[in-house]
Design a protein around this motif. Sequence first.
Motif, PDB file in Angstrom:
ATOM      1  N   TRP A  14       0.850  -1.191   0.000  1.00  0.00           N
ATOM      2  CA  TRP A  14       0.000   0.000   0.000  1.00  0.00           C
ATOM      3  C   TRP A  14       0.885   1.240   0.000  1.00  0.00           C
ATOM      4  CZ3 TRP A  14      -3.803  -1.234   4.612  1.00  0.00           C
ATOM      5  CH2 TRP A  14      -4.667  -2.257   4.222  1.00  0.00           C
ATOM      6  N   THR A  15       0.432   2.255  -0.690  1.00  0.00           N
ATOM      7  CA  THR A  15       1.085   3.559  -0.613  1.00  0.00           C
ATOM      8  C   THR A  15       0.578   4.274   0.633  1.00  0.00           C
ATOM      9  OG1 THR A  15      -0.656   4.695  -1.844  1.00  0.00           O
ATOM     10  CG2 THR A  15       1.152   3.719  -3.141  1.00  0.00           C
ATOM     11  N   GLN A  16       1.243   5.359   0.969  1.00  0.00           N
ATOM     12  CA  GLN A  16       0.737   6.175   2.088  1.00  0.00           C
ATOM     13  C   GLN A  16      -0.662   6.674   1.751  1.00  0.00           C
ATOM     14  OE1 GLN A  16       3.657   9.248   2.855  1.00  0.00           O
ATOM     15  NE2 GLN A  16       4.676   7.965   4.387  1.00  0.00           N
ATOM     16  N   ASN A  17      -0.896   6.985   0.490  1.00  0.00           N
ATOM     17  CA  ASN A  17      -2.212   7.462   0.081  1.00  0.00           C
ATOM     18  C   ASN A  17      -3.277   6.371   0.252  1.00  0.00           C
ATOM     19  OD1 ASN A  17      -3.719   9.740  -0.976  1.00  0.00           O
ATOM     20  ND2 ASN A  17      -4.106   8.408  -2.739  1.00  0.00           N
ATOM     21  N   ASP A  18      -2.928   5.125  -0.080  1.00  0.00           N
ATOM     22  CA  ASP A  18      -3.869   4.011   0.108  1.00  0.00           C
ATOM     23  C   ASP A  18      -4.274   3.889   1.574  1.00  0.00           C
ATOM     24  OD1 ASP A  18      -3.674   3.274  -2.612  1.00  0.00           O
ATOM     25  OD2 ASP A  18      -2.061   1.836  -2.201  1.00  0.00           O
ATOM     26  N   LEU A  19      -3.282   3.939   2.458  1.00  0.00           N
ATOM     27  CA  LEU A  19      -3.561   3.832   3.893  1.00  0.00           C
ATOM     28  C   LEU A  19      -4.355   5.033   4.373  1.00  0.00           C
ATOM     29  CD1 LEU A  19      -3.306   2.418   6.586  1.00  0.00           C
ATOM     30  CD2 LEU A  19      -1.028   3.449   6.847  1.00  0.00           C
ATOM     31  N   ALA A  20      -4.005   6.199   3.893  1.00  0.00           N
ATOM     32  CA  ALA A  20      -4.719   7.413   4.282  1.00  0.00           C
ATOM     33  C   ALA A  20      -6.199   7.321   3.909  1.00  0.00           C
ATOM     34  CB  ALA A  20      -4.089   8.633   3.620  1.00  0.00           C
ATOM     35  N   GLN A  21      -6.483   6.845   2.721  1.00  0.00           N
ATOM     36  CA  GLN A  21      -7.877   6.703   2.297  1.00  0.00           C
ATOM     37  C   GLN A  21      -8.608   5.691   3.165  1.00  0.00           C
ATOM     38  OE1 GLN A  21      -7.734   5.851  -1.915  1.00  0.00           O
ATOM     39  NE2 GLN A  21      -7.658   8.027  -2.444  1.00  0.00           N
ATOM     40  N   ALA A  22      -7.957   4.587   3.494  1.00  0.00           N
ATOM     41  CA  ALA A  22      -8.585   3.561   4.328  1.00  0.00           C
ATOM     42  C   ALA A  22      -8.873   4.084   5.740  1.00  0.00           C
ATOM     43  CB  ALA A  22      -7.702   2.319   4.401  1.00  0.00           C
ATOM     44  N   LEU A  23      -7.993   4.961   6.236  1.00  0.00           N
ATOM     45  CA  LEU A  23      -8.164   5.511   7.588  1.00  0.00           C
ATOM     46  C   LEU A  23      -8.940   6.827   7.590  1.00  0.00           C
ATOM     47  CD1 LEU A  23      -4.594   4.858   9.055  1.00  0.00           C
ATOM     48  CD2 LEU A  23      -6.705   3.546   9.465  1.00  0.00           C
ATOM     49  N   GLU A  24      -9.252   7.322   6.397  1.00  0.00           N
ATOM     50  CA  GLU A  24      -9.967   8.596   6.239  1.00  0.00           C
ATOM     51  C   GLU A  24      -9.207   9.764   6.855  1.00  0.00           C
ATOM     52  OE1 GLU A  24     -13.724   7.203   7.952  1.00  0.00           O
ATOM     53  OE2 GLU A  24     -14.566   7.202   5.926  1.00  0.00           O
ATOM     54  N   SER A  26      -5.440  12.382   5.851  1.00  0.00           N
ATOM     55  CA  SER A  26      -4.604  12.811   4.723  1.00  0.00           C
ATOM     56  C   SER A  26      -3.333  11.962   4.642  1.00  0.00           C
ATOM     57  CB  SER A  26      -4.227  14.283   4.876  1.00  0.00           C
ATOM     58  OG  SER A  26      -3.329  14.437   5.966  1.00  0.00           O
ATOM     59  N   ARG A  27      -2.710  11.972   3.471  1.00  0.00           N
ATOM     60  CA  ARG A  27      -1.443  11.284   3.297  1.00  0.00           C
ATOM     61  C   ARG A  27      -0.391  11.895   4.220  1.00  0.00           C
ATOM     62  NH1 ARG A  27       3.203  12.142   1.877  1.00  0.00           N
ATOM     63  NH2 ARG A  27       2.746  14.211   1.098  1.00  0.00           N
ATOM     64  N   GLN A  28      -0.471  13.210   4.413  1.00  0.00           N
ATOM     65  CA  GLN A  28       0.470  13.894   5.293  1.00  0.00           C
ATOM     66  C   GLN A  28       0.346  13.397   6.734  1.00  0.00           C
ATOM     67  OE1 GLN A  28      -1.460  15.344   2.997  1.00  0.00           O
ATOM     68  NE2 GLN A  28      -0.179  16.652   1.717  1.00  0.00           N
ATOM     69  N   THR A  29      -0.880  13.084   7.156  1.00  0.00           N
ATOM     70  CA  THR A  29      -1.086  12.544   8.500  1.00  0.00           C
ATOM     71  C   THR A  29      -0.435  11.179   8.631  1.00  0.00           C
ATOM     72  OG1 THR A  29      -3.136  13.788   8.818  1.00  0.00           O
ATOM     73  CG2 THR A  29      -2.836  11.814  10.179  1.00  0.00           C
ATOM     74  N   VAL A  30      -0.610  10.333   7.628  1.00  0.00           N
ATOM     75  CA  VAL A  30       0.022   9.010   7.646  1.00  0.00           C
ATOM     76  C   VAL A  30       1.536   9.169   7.715  1.00  0.00           C
ATOM     77  CG1 VAL A  30       0.462   6.915   6.303  1.00  0.00           C
ATOM     78  CG2 VAL A  30      -1.859   7.806   6.490  1.00  0.00           C
ATOM     79  N   ASN A  31       2.092  10.056   6.908  1.00  0.00           N
ATOM     80  CA  ASN A  31       3.531  10.293   6.918  1.00  0.00           C
ATOM     81  C   ASN A  31       3.998  10.772   8.291  1.00  0.00           C
ATOM     82  OD1 ASN A  31       5.883  12.463   6.511  1.00  0.00           O
ATOM     83  ND2 ASN A  31       6.106  10.806   5.034  1.00  0.00           N
ATOM     84  N   ALA A  32       3.274  11.687   8.892  1.00  0.00           N
ATOM     85  CA  ALA A  32       3.656  12.218  10.204  1.00  0.00           C
ATOM     86  C   ALA A  32       3.598  11.139  11.289  1.00  0.00           C
ATOM     87  CB  ALA A  32       2.752  13.396  10.572  1.00  0.00           C
ATOM     88  N   ILE A  33       2.620  10.260  11.214  1.00  0.00           N
ATOM     89  CA  ILE A  33       2.529   9.165  12.187  1.00  0.00           C
ATOM     90  C   ILE A  33       3.682   8.190  11.970  1.00  0.00           C
ATOM     91  CG2 ILE A  33       1.170   7.186  12.969  1.00  0.00           C
ATOM     92  CD1 ILE A  33      -1.358   8.838  12.248  1.00  0.00           C
ATOM     93  N   GLU A  34       3.928   7.803  10.724  1.00  0.00           N
ATOM     94  CA  GLU A  34       4.992   6.840  10.422  1.00  0.00           C
ATOM     95  C   GLU A  34       6.365   7.351  10.850  1.00  0.00           C
ATOM     96  OE1 GLU A  34       3.161   4.422   6.586  1.00  0.00           O
ATOM     97  OE2 GLU A  34       4.861   5.756   6.267  1.00  0.00           O
TER      98      GLU A  34
END
Length: 65
Positions: A14-24, A26-34
């Motif tokens: 999965w891309t960060q965008n894929d995970l972001a969409q699944a978690l509802e 932003s991609r930036q939020t996923v990046n910041a958490i990771e």
Amino acid sequence: MKNRLKVLRAERNWTQNDLAQALEVSRQTVNAIETGKFDPSLPLAFKAARLFQLPIEDIFSDQED
């Protein structure tokens, strides 16, 4: 807070965008958490745990092991 989101995401190709969409979020939020720059809210942590079908403590840890 340490987390395994990047590893779990990569295992599923999965891309960060894929995970972001699944978690509802932003991609930036996923990046910041990771990268450890942002700790997820408890509801978001539960949502990730349900998505990966794992207990929260298998994804997130308050220790820097």
